[in-house]
Design an enzyme around this catalytic site. Structure first.
Site, PDB file in Angstrom:
ATOM      1  N   ARG B 244      -0.983 -34.011  43.440  1.00  0.00           N
ATOM      2  CA  ARG B 244      -0.851 -32.603  43.778  1.00  0.00           C
ATOM      3  C   ARG B 244      -2.258 -32.023  43.807  1.00  0.00           C
ATOM      4  O   ARG B 244      -3.126 -32.436  43.028  1.00  0.00           O
ATOM      5  CB  ARG B 244       0.006 -31.846  42.748  1.00  0.00           C
ATOM      6  CG  ARG B 244       1.499 -32.111  42.861  1.00  0.00           C
ATOM      7  CD  ARG B 244       2.069 -31.510  44.135  1.00  0.00           C
ATOM      8  NE  ARG B 244       3.507 -31.712  44.279  1.00  0.00           N
ATOM      9  CZ  ARG B 244       4.055 -32.754  44.904  1.00  0.00           C
ATOM     10  NH1 ARG B 244       3.300 -33.705  45.416  1.00  0.00           N
ATOM     11  NH2 ARG B 244       5.368 -32.834  45.003  1.00  0.00           N
ATOM     12  N   GLU B 273      -1.625 -25.438  50.307  1.00  0.00           N
ATOM     13  CA  GLU B 273      -1.373 -26.252  51.489  1.00  0.00           C
ATOM     14  C   GLU B 273      -0.754 -25.338  52.551  1.00  0.00           C
ATOM     15  O   GLU B 273       0.294 -24.760  52.293  1.00  0.00           O
ATOM     16  CB  GLU B 273      -0.403 -27.399  51.171  1.00  0.00           C
ATOM     17  CG  GLU B 273      -1.056 -28.496  50.366  1.00  0.00           C
ATOM     18  CD  GLU B 273      -0.093 -29.556  49.860  1.00  0.00           C
ATOM     19  OE1 GLU B 273      -0.517 -30.376  49.030  1.00  0.00           O
ATOM     20  OE2 GLU B 273       1.092 -29.557  50.285  1.00  0.00           O
ATOM     21  N   HIS B 292      -0.309 -33.270  53.638  1.00  0.00           N
ATOM     22  CA  HIS B 292       0.790 -33.678  52.746  1.00  0.00           C
ATOM     23  C   HIS B 292       1.868 -34.424  53.527  1.00  0.00           C
ATOM     24  O   HIS B 292       3.034 -33.996  53.591  1.00  0.00           O
ATOM     25  CB  HIS B 292       1.381 -32.466  52.017  1.00  0.00           C
ATOM     26  CG  HIS B 292       2.104 -32.841  50.761  1.00  0.00           C
ATOM     27  ND1 HIS B 292       2.328 -31.959  49.733  1.00  0.00           N
ATOM     28  CD2 HIS B 292       2.657 -34.014  50.346  1.00  0.00           C
ATOM     29  CE1 HIS B 292       2.978 -32.574  48.744  1.00  0.00           C
ATOM     30  NE2 HIS B 292       3.193 -33.809  49.101  1.00  0.00           N
TER      31      HIS B 292
END
Lengths: 289, 328
Positions: B244, B273, B292
């Site tokens: 993360r 993000e 991601h």
């Protein structure tokens, strides 16, 4: 030097060839009366006319083995970069507009559990298999000669007597052969059209093993999904070549051995070969026709 | 099952940035009747009371208090992926809702992504490709040297399911494998991949050519890679983060790259993000940032959706739930 300081020509016993330079032609060979060896950096010697060079009493050597790991690593790097859309993903991170959608083109292809077809299972091809096996890939391979069973079992590879046997089922195909008359255009229209539409072609051998025009056609018509090439012909490609602007194509400037460590090993090997030649011995990595 | 018997499920959208592929929604439609979030919002009275399941994909729909309280029949929040750091688990449990995730099915794809980032960074694939295909390039980058992956040292921080699979893949490259984990793995697991336990993260940081971050985000791991940790790394080292964004102190990372305290970074996760345009990380050389997509492959997406459906069905029928997540 040969051209600008001809008085030194008689001193030259060895020519070191790196990145195919200097070109070894008749003019060069005729102007170096005491030449003993052409010492190549890299394992491929398709750019050298060995018979012609030998006819001058000059030996040719290459650098096998020391290039294997970095080249196999590059094949895996190309497969993973292409399969997981790293270039497209990075570009999206930098260029996306506010609220812009993640394109379906960013959805990747699993390497783990996928089928890898290796065309040419020599030293480098075998190292690719070893790395791919650690990803739980199913490995098919085609080679002039079959490998011993223990070697196959060690990387869980299945032999395909015909190249065609691996084309229709492979998700990724790595081409790792030498360039010879027989392997020129080994991958052409027929082979590309037999591949899966979701497949990726990875070439780490020589540009001419692949029929480049057929490859362009295959990509434009979506016979295959993508290509990742460390080698082309010519190198570099002309600036308006279609391969440079097709989506889902990676083109690298023939850098399969470009790490400090491997380059260092190659130069050391070249020196070993050069010193042997200068001592009147056979270079350990001599290549004959 | 007859259509009328199928329970109702809420999803974000089909298609688009954070939406599902049509074929994935079809997997859900085998067992559920589907309501899109925008349709719920446009006519809440028609739909709200029917919804028993909320499927979450790429964090949407957001599990906000106002949404959850508006769905009286909601029984379970079935999420995609393994991380649940974006959910207020105690709050959701207090509402009487179950939460599920999809570990296991994402491990291979995430481990593959970790290796892809490592290799692409080490061998400078992006820089070389961009120069090679640029029509304006007149000089090929023939001197562009990469880092030898075979025989190098990888330090895996977080040796769970994903970390272990990264170790298995690294072994294929004859890499020297170091790892740090809250609890040490048993001897046979270590032997199987040739991994050496490091008592301290510091030791791992000092010795590694590639530092691979594969932990869960918890209050303990937030910011665990900061200025100090980066300064312990080799100047030639690369940081790869697939966990993360908040596990890494991003400002410290920027400074470490700018000052060449470390050589490179490859990140599938950031905070936020996506990163805002103009963020310094986006303009540093030797940095790869992917949006991601660590689990985003066709096959893995299908497996994730199937697992979400299985989790949700189990929750609704009172059967044991394969992947329930409870607050600590």
């Amino acid at each position: 030097m040969v051209a600008t300081q001809p008085e030194l020509n008689h001193k030259i016993q060895v020519v070191l060839v790196w990145g195919n330079n200097p070109p070894v032609n008749l003019t060069l060979l005729k102007s170096l009366p005491n030449l003993k060896a052409i010492v190549n950096g890299g394992v491929g010697v398709d750019h050298l006319e060995i018979a012609l060079i030998n006819s001058f009493g000059v030996k040719v050597s290459n650098t096998p083995n020391v290039v294997d790991n970095s080249t196999a690593d590059m094949a895996m790097g190309l497969m993973l970069t292409s399969g997981r859309r790293i270039i497209q993903g990075d570009r999206f991170s930098r260029d996306h507009k506010d609220g812009e959608d993640l394109d379906e083109s960013l959805l990747g292809t699993d390497i783990s559990g996928g089928t890898l077809g290796i065309v040419g299972m020599g030293r480098i091809g075998y190292k690719v298999a070893k790395r791919a096996a650690a990803f739980d890939m199913k490995i098919l391979y085609h080679n002039r000669n079959r490998r011993p069973e223990e070697e196959e079992r060690s990387v869980r590879a299945t032999y395909c007597p015909m190249l065609a046997d691996l084309l229709g089922t492979s998700d990724f195909i790595v081409v790792a052969v030498n360039l010879t008359k027989q392997s020129t255009h080994l991958i052409g229209r027929e082979q590309l059209s037999a591949m899966k539409p979701s497949a990726t072609l990875i070439n780490i051998s020589r540009g001419m093993v692949v029929d480049q025009e057929a490859l362009v056609e295959a990509l434009q018509n979506k016979w295959i999904r993508s290509a990742a090439l460390d080698v082309t012909y010519p190198e570099p490609l002309p600036r308006d070549h279609p391969l440079l602007s097709l989506p889902d194509v990676i083109v690298l400037p023939h850098m399969g051995t470009h790490t400090l460590e491997t380059s260092g090993h190659m130069v050391q090997r070249m020196l070993t070969n050069a010193l042997a030649a200068m001592a009147g011995e056979t270079p350990p990595d001599e290549v004959t026709v | 099952m007859q259509e009328e018997e199928k329970p109702w499920a809420l999803i974000s959208e089909v298609g688009g940035d954070n939406g599902y592929l049509e074929e994935l929604v079809d997997l859900m439609r085998q067992h559920f009747r589907i309501i899109l979030h925008k349709d719920l919002q446009s006519d809440p009275h028609l739909h709200a009371a029917k919804i028993q399941v909320m499927f979450m994909w790429r964090y949407l729909p957001m599990a906000e208090s106002s949404l959850l309280r508006s769905l009286p029949s909601l029984k379970v929040i079935a999420g995609a992926g393994v991380g649940t750091d974006h959910l207020d688990l105690p709050f959701i449990a207090d509402l009487g809702l179950k939460v599920t995730n999809t570990p296991g099915v994402v491990s291979d794809a995430t481990a593959d992504m970790a290796m892809a980032l490592l290799l692409a960074s080490a061998r400078k694939v992006l820089q070389a490709h961009q120069t090679t295909v640029d029509p304006k390039t007149t000089q090929m980058p023939n001197g562009l040297m990469g880092f030898e992956v075979t025989g190098s040292t990888i330090g895996i921080i977080g040796m769970g399911d994903i970390g272990y699979k990264i170790a298995e893949r690294s072994k294929g490259f004859n890499m020297n494998i170091l790892y740090h984990n809250r609890t040490r793995r048993d001897a046979s697991a270590e032997r199987s991949v040739g991994a050496t336990y490091c008592d301290t993260v510091d030791e791992l940081l000092r010795r590694s050519d590639f530092v691979m971050v594969a932990v869960c985000l918890t209050p303990d791991t937030a910011g665990m890679i900061g200025r100090r940790e980066l300064s312990l790394m080799k100047p030639s080292a690369t940081l790869v983060n697939i966990s993360r964004g908040r596990v890494v102190d991003q400002d410290a990372l920027v400074r470490a790259l700018q000052s060449r305290t470390i050589h490179a970074a490859a990140l599938d996760v950031t905070h936020p993000e996506p990163l805002p345009r103009g963020h310094p990380l986006l303009s540093l050389p030797n940095v790869i940032i992917t949006p991601h997509i660590g689990t985003q492959t066709y096959s893995t997406a299908r497996r994730i959706v199937k697992a979400m459906v299985d989790n949700a069905l189990a929750a609704l029928t009172g059967r044991p739930i394969p992947n329930e997540v409870k607050p600590k």
